[in-house]
Scaffold this active site. Structure first.
Site, PDB file in Angstrom:
ATOM      1  N   ASP A   1      -6.548  -2.494  -5.565  1.00  0.00           N
ATOM      2  CA  ASP A   1      -5.926  -1.270  -6.091  1.00  0.00           C
ATOM      3  C   ASP A   1      -4.564  -1.630  -6.691  1.00  0.00           C
ATOM      4  O   ASP A   1      -3.692  -2.144  -6.004  1.00  0.00           O
ATOM      5  CB  ASP A   1      -5.730  -0.251  -4.955  1.00  0.00           C
TER       6      ASP A   1
ATOM      7  N   TYR B   1       3.052  -0.322 -10.891  1.00  0.00           N
ATOM      8  CA  TYR B   1       3.384  -1.373  -9.924  1.00  0.00           C
ATOM      9  C   TYR B   1       3.860  -2.651 -10.644  1.00  0.00           C
ATOM     10  O   TYR B   1       4.261  -3.616 -10.004  1.00  0.00           O
ATOM     11  CB  TYR B   1       2.188  -1.727  -9.018  1.00  0.00           C
TER      12      TYR B   1
ATOM     13  N   LYS C   1      -4.195   2.742 -12.669  1.00  0.00           N
ATOM     14  CA  LYS C   1      -3.792   4.159 -12.768  1.00  0.00           C
ATOM     15  C   LYS C   1      -2.877   4.380 -13.955  1.00  0.00           C
ATOM     16  O   LYS C   1      -2.075   3.514 -14.309  1.00  0.00           O
ATOM     17  CB  LYS C   1      -3.055   4.591 -11.486  1.00  0.00           C
TER      18      LYS C   1
ATOM     19  N   HIS D   1      -2.436   9.043 -12.051  1.00  0.00           N
ATOM     20  CA  HIS D   1      -1.649   8.611 -10.892  1.00  0.00           C
ATOM     21  C   HIS D   1      -0.872   9.771 -10.254  1.00  0.00           C
ATOM     22  O   HIS D   1      -0.843   9.909  -9.034  1.00  0.00           O
ATOM     23  CB  HIS D   1      -0.682   7.510 -11.346  1.00  0.00           C
TER      24      HIS D   1
HETATM   25  N1  LIG Z   1      -1.635   6.761  -5.572  1.00  0.00           N
HETATM   26  C1  LIG Z   1      -0.424   6.667  -5.032  1.00  0.00           C
HETATM   27  O1  LIG Z   1       0.472   7.475  -5.318  1.00  0.00           O
HETATM   28  C2  LIG Z   1      -0.146   5.579  -4.082  1.00  0.00           C
HETATM   29  C3  LIG Z   1      -1.039   4.535  -3.939  1.00  0.00           C
HETATM   30  N2  LIG Z   1      -0.789   3.502  -3.052  1.00  0.00           N
HETATM   31  C4  LIG Z   1      -1.821   2.446  -2.917  1.00  0.00           C
HETATM   32  O2  LIG Z   1      -2.221   2.393  -1.547  1.00  0.00           O
HETATM   33  C5  LIG Z   1      -2.009   1.074  -1.040  1.00  0.00           C
HETATM   34  C6  LIG Z   1      -1.707   1.110   0.446  1.00  0.00           C
HETATM   35  O3  LIG Z   1      -0.546   1.870   0.709  1.00  0.00           O
HETATM   36  P1  LIG Z   1       0.898   1.227   1.013  1.00  0.00           P
HETATM   37  O4  LIG Z   1       1.896   2.168   0.475  1.00  0.00           O
HETATM   38  O5  LIG Z   1       0.958  -0.156   0.523  1.00  0.00           O
HETATM   39  O6  LIG Z   1       1.005   1.296   2.591  1.00  0.00           O
HETATM   40  P2  LIG Z   1       0.164   0.701   3.817  1.00  0.00           P
HETATM   41  O7  LIG Z   1      -0.093   1.848   4.724  1.00  0.00           O
HETATM   42  O8  LIG Z   1      -0.948  -0.145   3.352  1.00  0.00           O
HETATM   43  O9  LIG Z   1       1.251  -0.165   4.571  1.00  0.00           O
HETATM   44  C7  LIG Z   1       1.777  -1.336   4.037  1.00  0.00           C
HETATM   45  C8  LIG Z   1       2.914  -1.758   4.978  1.00  0.00           C
HETATM   46  O10 LIG Z   1       2.395  -2.012   6.272  1.00  0.00           O
HETATM   47  C9  LIG Z   1       2.610  -3.376   6.642  1.00  0.00           C
HETATM   48  N3  LIG Z   1       1.353  -3.832   7.262  1.00  0.00           N
HETATM   49  C10 LIG Z   1       0.219  -4.227   6.678  1.00  0.00           C
HETATM   50  N4  LIG Z   1      -0.731  -4.529   7.573  1.00  0.00           N
HETATM   51  C11 LIG Z   1      -0.179  -4.303   8.791  1.00  0.00           C
HETATM   52  C12 LIG Z   1      -0.661  -4.446  10.109  1.00  0.00           C
HETATM   53  N5  LIG Z   1      -1.906  -4.841  10.352  1.00  0.00           N
HETATM   54  N6  LIG Z   1       0.179  -4.128  11.124  1.00  0.00           N
HETATM   55  C13 LIG Z   1       1.440  -3.696  10.869  1.00  0.00           C
HETATM   56  N7  LIG Z   1       1.954  -3.558   9.644  1.00  0.00           N
HETATM   57  C14 LIG Z   1       1.147  -3.860   8.598  1.00  0.00           C
HETATM   58  C15 LIG Z   1       2.931  -4.099   5.353  1.00  0.00           C
HETATM   59  O11 LIG Z   1       3.827  -5.145   5.602  1.00  0.00           O
HETATM   60  P3  LIG Z   1       3.552  -6.686   5.144  1.00  0.00           P
HETATM   61  O12 LIG Z   1       3.242  -6.686   3.690  1.00  0.00           O
HETATM   62  O13 LIG Z   1       4.867  -7.327   5.472  1.00  0.00           O
HETATM   63  O14 LIG Z   1       2.425  -7.167   6.013  1.00  0.00           O
HETATM   64  C16 LIG Z   1       3.602  -2.997   4.523  1.00  0.00           C
HETATM   65  O15 LIG Z   1       4.962  -2.881   4.906  1.00  0.00           O
HETATM   66  C17 LIG Z   1      -0.837   0.569  -1.919  1.00  0.00           C
HETATM   67  O16 LIG Z   1      -0.609  -0.803  -1.792  1.00  0.00           O
HETATM   68  C18 LIG Z   1      -1.287   1.052  -3.274  1.00  0.00           C
HETATM   69  O17 LIG Z   1      -2.283   0.209  -3.778  1.00  0.00           O
HETATM   70  C19 LIG Z   1       0.355   3.519  -2.292  1.00  0.00           C
HETATM   71  C20 LIG Z   1       1.287   4.514  -2.422  1.00  0.00           C
HETATM   72  C21 LIG Z   1       1.115   5.632  -3.310  1.00  0.00           C
HETATM   73  O1  LIG Z   2       3.105   4.034  -5.056  1.00  0.00           O
HETATM   74  C1  LIG Z   2       2.559   4.818  -5.813  1.00  0.00           C
HETATM   75  O2  LIG Z   2       1.434   4.622  -6.266  1.00  0.00           O
HETATM   76  C2  LIG Z   2       3.266   6.042  -6.158  1.00  0.00           C
HETATM   77  O3  LIG Z   2       2.853   6.793  -6.965  1.00  0.00           O
HETATM   78  C3  LIG Z   2       4.556   6.357  -5.497  1.00  0.00           C
HETATM   79  O4  LIG Z   2       5.338   7.009  -6.407  1.00  0.00           O
HETATM   80  C4  LIG Z   2       4.465   7.279  -4.338  1.00  0.00           C
HETATM   81  O5  LIG Z   2       3.714   8.411  -4.614  1.00  0.00           O
HETATM   82  C5  LIG Z   2       5.848   7.585  -3.912  1.00  0.00           C
HETATM   83  O6  LIG Z   2       6.647   6.690  -3.838  1.00  0.00           O
HETATM   84  C6  LIG Z   2       6.206   8.960  -3.587  1.00  0.00           C
HETATM   85  O7  LIG Z   2       7.522   9.035  -3.169  1.00  0.00           O
END
Ligand SMILES: NC(=O)C1=CN([C@@H]2O[C@H](COP(=O)(O)OP(=O)(O)OC[C@H]3O[C@@H](n4cnc5c(N)ncnc54)[C@H](OP(=O)(O)O)[C@@H]3O)[C@@H](O)[C@H]2O)C=CC1
Ligand SMILES: O=C(O)C(=O)[C@@H](O)[C@H](O)C(=O)CO
Length: 288
Positions: free
Chosen positions: A47, A52, A77, A110
């Protein structure tokens, strides 16, 4: 190597139920390394997003992996300033160029503000042209869903929203699940929320099954029918987050996990001023 189950979408495509998230992984070689590591241990779903700034590294890792393209699901996205039919049409081509791929498996609106219907028509056209396999939306609350989706010709395949045991999106799921739309979880681990990762229910289940807390949370989400893609830059977590299919939570344990819901996330897409906040936070110029 681990293999992952798939979930069938309303357009017939099968998406791997667990993938790898890349938000906040820099484009300094780290994204390439993390995606290569993820593919090597068995992830087949990545993803990313133009916002990003790491699509190029994702695409390079996919191409260099030696894994046939059709075995890897790639999602990207469309960012806010590329909405409207023409801008979105161009932005889709820019993402394909950045990724170095002929098609994307899934492409999402997005953030749902502005000329969303125009952007959606561009996505439908790109789907018909074979540039995108599945199309979907993200960050649509029930209110935003009802504002836009009735205007769409094609029903979204997914809605990607914040989801974890503390924010289980019940109202949204009640709305979209009967329509055959799948929910994808962003922040499936609460973005590392320590309260969640040390929650007594989660810790108890981790001890019972000899798994870690991340695995219990992801397994709960998987058993709830949610598509997940945890992000990590650490090899050990990249591997452990995928290793969730050798145990199963009981019906009572699922109920205990469901009872953790606080119905509150960190991001409220319905809040006033969100579009401006996001435009400032993510300075994307896909078409420039
Ligand atoms: N559509 C949208 O608006 C959004 C989409 N996304 C998507 O969703 C994906 C996942 O969400 P994301 O925001 O990254 O958050 P996550 O819930 O996947 O959490 C990621 C965090 O958790 C830590 N982590 C990972 N695995 C573990 C574990 N097993 N135990 C403890 N801590 C852990 C990571 O640290 P470390 O890297 O140090 O291991 C990082 O700090 C994103 O990467 C993106 O692709 C995210 C936000 C918004
Ligand atoms: O991480 C993503 O994909 C986002 O769209 C972020 O903007 C996320 O929604 C956020 O940071 C909201 O505060």
């Amino acid at each position: 190597m681990m293999t992952t189950p798939t979930i069938k979408l309303n357009d017939g495509h099968e998406i791997p139920a667990i993938g790898f998230g890349t938000f906040q992984i820099p484009n300094d070689g780290s994204t390439y390394a993390a995606v290569k590591a993820a593919l090597a241990v068995g992830y087949r779903h990545i993803d990313t997003a133009v916002a990003y700034f790491n699509e190029a590294e994702v695409g390079r890792a996919v191409r260099d992996s030696g894994i046939p393209r059709e075995q890897i699901w790639v999602t990207s996205k469309l960012w806010l300033q590329d909405f409207g039919f023409e801008a979105a049409t161009k932005a889709i081509d820019v993402s394909l160029q950045q990724l170095g791929l002929d098609y994307m498996d899934l492409y999402l609106i997005h953030q749902p503000y502005g000329d969303v219907p125009g952007a959606w028509r561009a996505m439908e056209a790109a789907q018909k042209a074979g540039k995108i396999r599945s199309i979907g939306v993200s960050n649509m609350t029930p209110k935003i869903w009802q504002q836009f989706v009735p205007q769409f010709e094609t029903l979204p395949a997914v809605n990607q929203v914040e989801f974890n045991p503390y924010f289980q999106q019940r109202a949204l799921r009640d709305l979209i699940t009967p329509a055959g739309v799948k929910l994808e979880a962003w922040a499936p681990l609460g973005q590392g929320n320590q309260a969640l990762l040390t929650d007594p229910v989660v810790v108890k289940l981790a001890q019972k099954y000899g798994k870690d807390v991340g695995q219990v949370i992801l397994r709960f989400e998987n058993q709830s029918g949610i598509i997940v893609f945890p992000k990590s830059v650490h090899a050990s977590r990249i591997k452990s987050n995928l290793d969730i299919f050798d145990f199963e939570l009981t019906a009572d344990e699922m109920a205990e996990m469901r009872a953790l819901d606080q119905n509150k996330g960190q991001h409220d897409p319905d809040a006033a001023g969100v579009k401006d906040m996001l435009l400032q936070a993510f300075d994307v110029h896909a078409n420039d």
